[in-house]
Design a protein around this motif. Structure first.
Motif, PDB file in Angstrom:
ATOM      1  N   UNK A   1     145.619 -36.921  16.718  1.00 13.72           N
ATOM      2  CA  UNK A   1     144.202 -36.589  16.855  1.00 13.72           C
ATOM      3  C   UNK A   1     143.577 -37.435  17.960  1.00 13.72           C
ATOM      4  N   UNK A   2     142.771 -36.824  18.776  1.00 12.09           N
ATOM      5  CA  UNK A   2     142.054 -37.551  19.809  1.00 12.09           C
ATOM      6  C   UNK A   2     140.695 -37.980  19.263  1.00 12.09           C
ATOM      7  N   UNK A   3     140.380 -39.254  19.447  1.00 17.54           N
ATOM      8  CA  UNK A   3     139.126 -39.837  18.981  1.00 17.54           C
ATOM      9  C   UNK A   3     138.318 -40.280  20.188  1.00 17.54           C
ATOM     10  N   UNK A   4     137.005 -40.079  20.127  1.00 20.14           N
ATOM     11  CA  UNK A   4     136.115 -40.499  21.202  1.00 20.14           C
ATOM     12  C   UNK A   4     135.020 -41.398  20.651  1.00 20.14           C
ATOM     13  N   UNK A   5     134.824 -42.533  21.298  1.00 19.15           N
ATOM     14  CA  UNK A   5     133.668 -43.391  21.034  1.00 19.15           C
ATOM     15  C   UNK A   5     132.685 -43.192  22.180  1.00 19.15           C
ATOM     16  N   UNK A   6     131.482 -42.739  21.854  1.00 26.01           N
ATOM     17  CA  UNK A   6     130.446 -42.543  22.868  1.00 26.01           C
ATOM     18  C   UNK A   6     129.690 -43.864  22.998  1.00 26.01           C
ATOM     19  N   UNK A   7     129.931 -44.569  24.081  1.00 25.69           N
ATOM     20  CA  UNK A   7     129.229 -45.827  24.335  1.00 25.69           C
ATOM     21  C   UNK A   7     127.926 -45.483  25.055  1.00 25.69           C
ATOM     22  N   UNK A   8     126.796 -45.715  24.389  1.00 27.76           N
ATOM     23  CA  UNK A   8     125.530 -45.217  24.918  1.00 27.76           C
ATOM     24  C   UNK A   8     124.399 -46.220  24.736  1.00 27.76           C
ATOM     25  N   UNK A   9     123.364 -46.038  25.527  1.00 27.29           N
ATOM     26  CA  UNK A   9     122.114 -46.763  25.368  1.00 27.29           C
ATOM     27  C   UNK A   9     121.290 -46.048  24.296  1.00 27.29           C
ATOM     28  N   UNK A  10     120.230 -46.701  23.811  1.00 31.27           N
ATOM     29  CA  UNK A  10     119.375 -46.123  22.773  1.00 31.27           C
ATOM     30  C   UNK A  10     117.918 -46.306  23.170  1.00 31.27           C
ATOM     31  N   UNK A  11     117.149 -45.229  23.086  1.00 27.32           N
ATOM     32  CA  UNK A  11     115.703 -45.311  23.309  1.00 27.32           C
ATOM     33  C   UNK A  11     115.076 -45.833  22.019  1.00 27.32           C
ATOM     34  N   UNK A  12     114.355 -46.931  22.102  1.00 23.00           N
ATOM     35  CA  UNK A  12     113.855 -47.640  20.926  1.00 23.00           C
ATOM     36  C   UNK A  12     112.934 -46.764  20.088  1.00 23.00           C
ATOM     37  N   UNK A  13     113.322 -46.516  18.833  1.00 27.02           N
ATOM     38  CA  UNK A  13     112.504 -45.839  17.826  1.00 27.02           C
ATOM     39  C   UNK A  13     112.017 -44.453  18.275  1.00 27.02           C
ATOM     40  N   UNK A  14     112.828 -43.758  19.048  1.00 25.89           N
ATOM     41  CA  UNK A  14     112.454 -42.419  19.526  1.00 25.89           C
ATOM     42  C   UNK A  14     113.614 -41.465  19.254  1.00 25.89           C
ATOM     43  N   UNK A  15     113.633 -40.900  18.051  1.00 25.69           N
ATOM     44  CA  UNK A  15     114.745 -40.050  17.653  1.00 25.69           C
ATOM     45  C   UNK A  15     114.934 -38.865  18.593  1.00 25.69           C
ATOM     46  N   UNK A  16     113.855 -38.159  18.893  1.00 23.24           N
ATOM     47  CA  UNK A  16     113.997 -36.950  19.702  1.00 23.24           C
ATOM     48  C   UNK A  16     114.545 -37.262  21.089  1.00 23.24           C
ATOM     49  N   UNK A  17     114.095 -38.372  21.678  1.00 24.05           N
ATOM     50  CA  UNK A  17     114.623 -38.759  22.985  1.00 24.05           C
ATOM     51  C   UNK A  17     116.114 -39.055  22.902  1.00 24.05           C
ATOM     52  N   UNK A  18     116.528 -39.717  21.841  1.00 22.48           N
ATOM     53  CA  UNK A  18     117.949 -40.013  21.682  1.00 22.48           C
ATOM     54  C   UNK A  18     118.761 -38.753  21.430  1.00 22.48           C
ATOM     55  N   UNK A  19     118.240 -37.840  20.652  1.00 22.71           N
ATOM     56  CA  UNK A  19     118.957 -36.584  20.434  1.00 22.71           C
ATOM     57  C   UNK A  19     119.175 -35.855  21.761  1.00 22.71           C
ATOM     58  N   UNK A  20     118.139 -35.813  22.601  1.00 23.29           N
ATOM     59  CA  UNK A  20     118.266 -35.130  23.890  1.00 23.29           C
ATOM     60  C   UNK A  20     119.308 -35.809  24.773  1.00 23.29           C
ATOM     61  N   UNK A  21     119.360 -37.122  24.723  1.00 23.28           N
ATOM     62  CA  UNK A  21     120.297 -37.851  25.569  1.00 23.28           C
ATOM     63  C   UNK A  21     121.734 -37.759  25.052  1.00 23.28           C
ATOM     64  N   UNK A  22     121.884 -37.727  23.735  1.00 19.17           N
ATOM     65  CA  UNK A  22     123.218 -37.801  23.152  1.00 19.17           C
ATOM     66  C   UNK A  22     123.911 -36.451  23.036  1.00 19.17           C
ATOM     67  N   UNK A  23     123.152 -35.364  22.905  1.00 14.80           N
ATOM     68  CA  UNK A  23     123.790 -34.047  22.753  1.00 14.80           C
ATOM     69  C   UNK A  23     124.769 -33.750  23.889  1.00 14.80           C
ATOM     70  N   UNK A  24     124.410 -33.958  25.162  1.00 17.38           N
ATOM     71  CA  UNK A  24     125.390 -33.694  26.220  1.00 17.38           C
ATOM     72  C   UNK A  24     126.606 -34.614  26.163  1.00 17.38           C
TER      73      UNK A  24
END
Length: 261
Positions: free
Chosen positions: A1-24
């Protein structure tokens, strides 16, 4: 099985902004062949202690994971602040406080939860979050996966106890740059002493409280070899993991039966 760790930044306390950034980024991991895609600890909010940061189980963060899992036909996991139904009962006056929950969503609509066992007392997490009760192991395509969250990594005993039923440990984190050597060393130690794969998925960037993070996400083999690593930028960390390799390592080097305690 191939596993991926998405190493990402986080927009502080802004769920919708993070969802937009992380979906791609989840989409890119799936396109690269990953069957299990990991986001960081508190991927949708940052490691916030703000009162009221908790959301219901199956709230927006869990919903995002479920949507991504269904859309791409993969397993997707990350941690978020969740309040158990009914406030979770009494726990030293902490009823109504959230758990730091690792939520793992499957492509067929299943959801599994692990609640962080060790709130980070040094940072005050124990005052704002409740502790979970025990490890959780989920089987994905014949691979036994046991998730932990950040500070849990320092407590070898819970990894030891889960080892007989674990092929792959997942550790999602907001681990600070100031203690990056601890992160790197402990991930390899947990793999070596338990003869299992370990995936560490850590954030990059600066948190709302000023804490710096350098990522250092990595995938470690049952022999402690670094199969994939990342530095301090947003990126994907990918590697193949195989339950047969865990079994072969444990059969070749029979260390676990000699463990006491």
């Amino acid at each position: 099985m191939k596993v991926a760790a998405v190493q990402h930044d986080i927009v502080w306390e802004d769920r919708e902004a993070n969802f937009r950034r992380l979906a791609p980024q989840v989409g890119r991991a799936a396109a690269a062949g990953a069957e299990l895609v990991l986001l960081t600890e508190t991927f949708s909010t940052g490691f916030s202690m703000t009162p009221g940061i908790g959301e219901p189980e199956d709230g927006p963060s869990a919903g995002f994971l479920a949507t991504q899992a269904a859309e791409h036909g993969v397993w997707v996991g990350g941690s978020c602040p969740e309040i158990a139904p009914g406030g979770g009962g009494e726990d030293g006056g902490k009823a109504g406080l959230p758990y730091n929950s690792f939520v793992l969503a499957g492509p067929e609509g299943t959801t599994h939860r692990y609640r962080k066992l060790h709130p980070f007392t040094h940072g005050g997490e124990h005052e704002r979050f409740r502790a979970g009760e025990g490890p959780v192991t989920v089987e994905i395509g014949g691979l036994r996966v046991t998730p932990f969250v950040c500070y849990d990594l320092r407590f070898a005993d819970v990894f030891w106890h889960a080892a007989p039923d674990t092929d792959l440990y997942v550790v999602v984190a907001n681990w600070p740059a100031a203690r990056r050597l601890h992160w790197q060393t402990l991930l390899q130690a947990r793999a070596i002493e338990n003869q299992a794969y370990v995936v560490g998925c850590n954030r990059v960037g600066t948190a709302g409280d000023g804490t710096e993070h350098t990522g250092d996400s990595r995938i470690v083999s049952p022999m402690g070899e670094l199969l994939a690593t990342a530095a301090g930028t947003e990126t994907l960390v990918l590697a193949d993991v195989d339950a047969a390799e865990v079994a072969a390592t444990r059969d070749r080097l029979r260390f676990l039966p000699d463990r006491r305690g």
